[in-house]
Design a protein around this motif. Structure first.
Motif, PDB file in Angstrom:
ATOM      1  N   LEU A 156       5.980  27.465  77.286  1.00  0.00           N
ATOM      2  CA  LEU A 156       5.979  27.084  76.103  1.00  0.00           C
ATOM      3  C   LEU A 156       6.844  26.028  75.268  1.00  0.00           C
ATOM      4  O   LEU A 156       6.307  25.092  74.804  1.00  0.00           O
ATOM      5  CB  LEU A 156       5.829  28.586  75.367  1.00  0.00           C
ATOM      6  CG  LEU A 156       5.264  28.578  73.716  1.00  0.00           C
ATOM      7  CD1 LEU A 156       5.099  29.915  73.338  1.00  0.00           C
ATOM      8  CD2 LEU A 156       6.465  27.798  72.930  1.00  0.00           C
ATOM      9  N   ARG A 183      20.615  33.628  65.074  1.00  0.00           N
ATOM     10  CA  ARG A 183      19.874  33.256  65.969  1.00  0.00           C
ATOM     11  C   ARG A 183      18.920  34.640  66.610  1.00  0.00           C
ATOM     12  O   ARG A 183      18.933  34.454  67.890  1.00  0.00           O
ATOM     13  CB  ARG A 183      20.755  32.382  67.207  1.00  0.00           C
ATOM     14  CG  ARG A 183      19.566  31.535  68.092  1.00  0.00           C
ATOM     15  CD  ARG A 183      20.480  31.151  69.135  1.00  0.00           C
ATOM     16  NE  ARG A 183      19.491  30.636  70.320  1.00  0.00           N
ATOM     17  CZ  ARG A 183      19.051  29.233  70.495  1.00  0.00           C
ATOM     18  NH1 ARG A 183      19.210  28.561  69.392  1.00  0.00           N
ATOM     19  NH2 ARG A 183      18.189  29.059  71.309  1.00  0.00           N
ATOM     20  N   VAL A 184      18.479  35.039  65.703  1.00  0.00           N
ATOM     21  CA  VAL A 184      17.508  36.178  65.933  1.00  0.00           C
ATOM     22  C   VAL A 184      16.060  35.782  65.368  1.00  0.00           C
ATOM     23  O   VAL A 184      15.830  35.623  64.086  1.00  0.00           O
ATOM     24  CB  VAL A 184      17.742  37.207  65.094  1.00  0.00           C
ATOM     25  CG1 VAL A 184      17.057  38.394  65.472  1.00  0.00           C
ATOM     26  CG2 VAL A 184      19.373  37.557  65.415  1.00  0.00           C
ATOM     27  N   PRO A 185      15.063  35.733  66.331  1.00  0.00           N
ATOM     28  CA  PRO A 185      13.815  35.299  65.749  1.00  0.00           C
ATOM     29  C   PRO A 185      13.306  36.475  64.993  1.00  0.00           C
ATOM     30  O   PRO A 185      13.588  37.591  64.971  1.00  0.00           O
ATOM     31  CB  PRO A 185      12.918  35.456  67.012  1.00  0.00           C
ATOM     32  CG  PRO A 185      13.878  35.237  68.224  1.00  0.00           C
ATOM     33  CD  PRO A 185      15.120  35.945  67.770  1.00  0.00           C
ATOM     34  N   ARG A 203       9.838  38.056  63.092  1.00  0.00           N
ATOM     35  CA  ARG A 203       8.620  38.040  63.399  1.00  0.00           C
ATOM     36  C   ARG A 203       7.632  38.460  61.917  1.00  0.00           C
ATOM     37  O   ARG A 203       8.185  38.981  61.136  1.00  0.00           O
ATOM     38  CB  ARG A 203       8.089  39.177  64.609  1.00  0.00           C
ATOM     39  CG  ARG A 203       8.880  38.931  65.867  1.00  0.00           C
ATOM     40  CD  ARG A 203       8.532  37.859  66.466  1.00  0.00           C
ATOM     41  NE  ARG A 203       9.378  37.631  67.844  1.00  0.00           N
ATOM     42  CZ  ARG A 203       9.120  36.287  68.630  1.00  0.00           C
ATOM     43  NH1 ARG A 203       8.238  35.721  68.470  1.00  0.00           N
ATOM     44  NH2 ARG A 203      10.202  36.434  69.599  1.00  0.00           N
ATOM     45  N   LEU A 229       9.296  32.642  64.373  1.00  0.00           N
ATOM     46  CA  LEU A 229       9.507  32.531  65.898  1.00  0.00           C
ATOM     47  C   LEU A 229      10.647  31.649  65.846  1.00  0.00           C
ATOM     48  O   LEU A 229      11.161  31.128  64.853  1.00  0.00           O
ATOM     49  CB  LEU A 229       8.300  31.956  66.529  1.00  0.00           C
ATOM     50  CG  LEU A 229       7.536  30.770  66.127  1.00  0.00           C
ATOM     51  CD1 LEU A 229       8.420  29.444  66.123  1.00  0.00           C
ATOM     52  CD2 LEU A 229       6.433  30.647  67.115  1.00  0.00           C
ATOM     53  N   LEU A 230      11.480  31.307  66.773  1.00  0.00           N
ATOM     54  CA  LEU A 230      12.319  30.340  67.115  1.00  0.00           C
ATOM     55  C   LEU A 230      11.780  28.872  67.320  1.00  0.00           C
ATOM     56  O   LEU A 230      11.009  28.762  68.356  1.00  0.00           O
ATOM     57  CB  LEU A 230      13.593  30.655  68.358  1.00  0.00           C
ATOM     58  CG  LEU A 230      14.406  29.857  68.448  1.00  0.00           C
ATOM     59  CD1 LEU A 230      15.924  30.764  68.261  1.00  0.00           C
ATOM     60  CD2 LEU A 230      14.647  29.188  69.874  1.00  0.00           C
ATOM     61  N   PRO A 237      11.181  25.667  68.555  1.00  0.00           N
ATOM     62  CA  PRO A 237      11.698  25.069  69.683  1.00  0.00           C
ATOM     63  C   PRO A 237      12.531  23.654  69.273  1.00  0.00           C
ATOM     64  O   PRO A 237      13.486  23.166  69.865  1.00  0.00           O
ATOM     65  CB  PRO A 237      10.468  24.654  70.687  1.00  0.00           C
ATOM     66  CG  PRO A 237       9.559  25.962  70.289  1.00  0.00           C
ATOM     67  CD  PRO A 237       9.851  26.027  68.724  1.00  0.00           C
ATOM     68  N   ARG A 248      14.837  45.365  63.453  1.00  0.00           N
ATOM     69  CA  ARG A 248      15.153  46.422  64.018  1.00  0.00           C
ATOM     70  C   ARG A 248      16.412  47.222  63.253  1.00  0.00           C
ATOM     71  O   ARG A 248      17.333  47.733  63.977  1.00  0.00           O
ATOM     72  CB  ARG A 248      15.612  46.301  65.389  1.00  0.00           C
ATOM     73  CG  ARG A 248      14.505  45.566  66.387  1.00  0.00           C
ATOM     74  CD  ARG A 248      14.990  45.146  67.637  1.00  0.00           C
ATOM     75  NE  ARG A 248      15.754  43.881  67.632  1.00  0.00           N
ATOM     76  CZ  ARG A 248      15.234  42.770  67.773  1.00  0.00           C
ATOM     77  NH1 ARG A 248      13.976  42.723  68.173  1.00  0.00           N
ATOM     78  NH2 ARG A 248      15.838  41.750  68.081  1.00  0.00           N
ATOM     79  N   LYS A 298      18.520  46.134  61.315  1.00  0.00           N
ATOM     80  CA  LYS A 298      19.645  45.316  60.836  1.00  0.00           C
ATOM     81  C   LYS A 298      19.344  44.056  59.938  1.00  0.00           C
ATOM     82  O   LYS A 298      18.198  43.592  60.077  1.00  0.00           O
ATOM     83  CB  LYS A 298      20.279  44.745  62.194  1.00  0.00           C
ATOM     84  CG  LYS A 298      21.122  45.822  62.937  1.00  0.00           C
ATOM     85  CD  LYS A 298      21.774  45.113  64.124  1.00  0.00           C
ATOM     86  CE  LYS A 298      21.403  45.784  65.432  1.00  0.00           C
ATOM     87  NZ  LYS A 298      21.560  44.881  66.874  1.00  0.00           N
ATOM     88  N   ASP A 312       9.345  31.791  78.051  1.00  0.00           N
ATOM     89  CA  ASP A 312      10.664  31.286  77.891  1.00  0.00           C
ATOM     90  C   ASP A 312      11.408  32.241  77.021  1.00  0.00           C
ATOM     91  O   ASP A 312      11.082  32.594  75.810  1.00  0.00           O
ATOM     92  CB  ASP A 312      10.507  29.810  77.310  1.00  0.00           C
ATOM     93  CG  ASP A 312       9.894  28.884  77.920  1.00  0.00           C
ATOM     94  OD1 ASP A 312      10.240  28.816  79.129  1.00  0.00           O
ATOM     95  OD2 ASP A 312       9.114  28.162  77.415  1.00  0.00           O
ATOM     96  N   PHE A 343      16.163  34.952  73.210  1.00  0.00           N
ATOM     97  CA  PHE A 343      17.031  35.496  72.228  1.00  0.00           C
ATOM     98  C   PHE A 343      17.093  36.890  73.076  1.00  0.00           C
ATOM     99  O   PHE A 343      16.197  37.402  73.621  1.00  0.00           O
ATOM    100  CB  PHE A 343      16.513  35.779  70.837  1.00  0.00           C
ATOM    101  CG  PHE A 343      17.422  36.642  70.078  1.00  0.00           C
ATOM    102  CD1 PHE A 343      18.665  36.309  69.682  1.00  0.00           C
ATOM    103  CD2 PHE A 343      17.136  37.965  70.037  1.00  0.00           C
ATOM    104  CE1 PHE A 343      19.428  37.323  69.010  1.00  0.00           C
ATOM    105  CE2 PHE A 343      17.815  38.920  69.373  1.00  0.00           C
ATOM    106  CZ  PHE A 343      19.067  38.606  68.813  1.00  0.00           C
ATOM    107  N   VAL A 374       9.523  32.774  72.728  1.00  0.00           N
ATOM    108  CA  VAL A 374       9.093  32.442  71.621  1.00  0.00           C
ATOM    109  C   VAL A 374       7.883  33.187  70.795  1.00  0.00           C
ATOM    110  O   VAL A 374       7.726  33.218  69.950  1.00  0.00           O
ATOM    111  CB  VAL A 374       8.590  30.813  71.805  1.00  0.00           C
ATOM    112  CG1 VAL A 374       7.996  30.248  70.848  1.00  0.00           C
ATOM    113  CG2 VAL A 374       9.758  30.155  72.335  1.00  0.00           C
TER     114      VAL A 374
END
Lengths: 374, 123
Positions: free
Chosen positions: A38, A299-301, A303, A323-324, A326, A353, A355, B33, B36, B58
């Motif tokens: 991806l 740096r936590v995706p 969702r 999402l993160l 890219p 989760r 947090k 990929d 995290f 991702v």
């Protein structure tokens, strides 16, 4: 649904040959990614050119002299004023002013060419038939191939095969031929990059896709990267970010509704849910929530369906896509939030989760658009 | 001691009384990929089956489960800094955490490599 119930596009055999990882999507077996993965596919599209199979989407024609006027009764968009070979984004609405589907349309002179989402196409066709089938001929072309070539080098690849396409500008189209086959090509896409969408007969789709893949700039791209690219570009995914619970103004799609159809315009209203949509647009009935972009400060995706809270722990919204990213290399998201918390720079907490992940409302797109406007 | 595997696609390597845990080659391939990882707390005692971490690609997030009762003695800070190690070297540099088992015999019920290879073909 078992794999055997899934439909296939004209490029199915090619996807398998290229090592595509196939998943069910909109009733079709579609490649979510190819062996490059991806992130590599995402970068390929941002830096060179990526080939996407979007044949699962629904192509249809509205034929007859009354087609544009008839279609205007279904969408809050200027259809009558759309010039020949000009393309426009549109929305099918419910009688409550919520979004049935989003679509692209082109005035092809003697007909209107419309592309709708794959998961919605049967319902859209039935709705269009039922509402305006007496005023124009509604012709589904659901078996045709549709390819998208996206990225800064897409033009170099396509013009080698189809000379003249380089003269198109963003949101225009034209009829071309390739080795005796008719193509209809628009300069548009859904990645934020320059690029083309190419409608091709089903029995020529694979040959044309192979010809594109033979170009040095081009690699195949799956649905996974299509999603990360469109999210970075700030573009809605039907079913996630817009659906029949959201109105165009809540979805911040005001730009898609031209002045002529708004309150005070020459052809104001006259589409499903117009009373509500126009009242939201002109501010007489302000919306309570709005679609916004968010960037996470850690740096936590984050969702879809993640709850967003204000500093006091009150729920003020919910993520619809995340999402993160890219390219931006940070977690990005779209969400609906109370209008009081919708201003850029507003800090919210996403509850991941259990947090709190701090996020900030940010303008979209998250990466600059690079459309070719001529 | 040979490496053991869980049905949740973790591997466990018990050496000198400490179990190192990571996700399998098959798991990282299915996830795509990795961008995290959330790792467990060092010094905390976990029960077998508890969620001890999260691995996110991702496109998706997946829980990492504690494969046996025990205390977490170390987490892989290099993996936290570079989550792609879970893709490039999942069985070595991409390990997740180390556990001091409360009852090492819990490993007896887990799959060996041959059994896991067969299992992962269908899962």
């Amino acid at each position: 649904m078992s794999a055997t119930d899934l439909k296939t596009t004209p490029l199915h055999a090619l996807h398998l040959e290229l090592g595509g990882r196939m998943v069910p999507f909109a009733g079709y077996s579609m490649p979510v990614q190819f062996p490059a993965g991806l992130i590599a596919e995402h970068r390929q599209t941002r830096e060179a050119a990526g080939l996407f199979d979007v044949s699962h989407m629904g192509q249809l024609r509205l034929e007859g002299p009354d087609a544009a006027a008839a279609f205007e009764t279904l969408v809050p968009v200027d259809v009558i004023g759309l010039g020949v070979d000009k393309q426009r984004y549109g929305l099918l609405l419910t009688d409550e002013g919520t979004i049935v589907d989003d679509l692209m349309m082109v005035n092809r002179g003697d007909h209107l060419f419309v592309i709708v989402n794959g998961a919605c196409k049967d319902g859209d066709l039935a709705l269009i038939q039922q509402r305006i089938g007496s005023r124009c001929k509604v012709v589904p072309m659901f078996d045709r191939g549709l390819l998208a070539l996206q990225g800064p080098k897409a033009v170099d690849a396509v013009k080698r095969l189809v000379p003249g396409v380089e003269q198109l500008v963003f949101m225009t189209g034209g009829a071309f031929t390739w080795e005796g086959s008719d193509l209809y090509i628009t300069r548009s896409g859904y990645t934020g990059e320059d690029g083309f969408e190419i409608s091709v007969a089903a029995d020529r789709a694979e040959a044309f896709a192979r010809a594109l893949l033979d170009q040095p700039e081009v690699k195949p791209i799956g649905l996974g990267a299509r999603n990360s690219l469109r999210l970075e570009a700030g573009l809605c995914l039907y079913g996630n970010d817009i659906d029949t619970t959201t109105t165009p103004v809540e979805a911040a799609l005001n730009w898609a509704m031209q002045k002529v159809r708004r309150t005070g315009g020459a052809r104001a209203g006259g589409f499903p849910g117009a009373d509500k949509v126009l009242a939201q647009l002109d501010g007489t009935q302000p919306v309570a929530r709005k679609r916004v972009g968010l960037i996470a400060l850690e740096r936590v995706p984050v969702r879809e369906h993640t709850e967003l809270q204000d500093a006091d722990g009150r729920k003020v919204g919910e993520v619809t896509s995340g999402l993160l990213g890219p390219t931006i290399d940070k977690p990005v998201a779209m969400a609906y939030v109370d209008v009081a918390h919708a201003a850029p720079g507003t800090r919210l907490n996403a509850i991941v989760r259990g947090k709190a992940v701090p996020m900030e409302i940010a303008p979209m797109p998250f990466v600059p658009q690079r459309y070719h406007r001529g | 001691m040979t490496v053991k595997y869980t049905q949740e696609h973790e591997w466990i390597d018990l050496q000198g009384g400490v179990a190192t845990v990571g996700i399998t080659l098959h798991a990282q391939d299915a996830l795509g990929d990795v961008v995290f990882v959330d790792l467990p707390e060092v010094g905390r005692t976990y029960a077998k089956g508890e969620v001890a971490g999260v691995v996110e690609s991702v496109k998706a997030a997946a829980d990492v489960y504690m494969p046996l009762d025990g205390e977490v003695t170390e987490v892989n800070e290099a993996l936290r800094a570079d989550p792609s190690l879970a893709n490039s070297d999942p069985m070595k540099a991409g390990w997740f955490f180390k556990v001091k088992p409360a009852n090492a015999s819990q490993l007896d019920g887990l799959m060996d490599e041959t059994a896991y290879t067969e299992f992962s073909k269908n899962n």
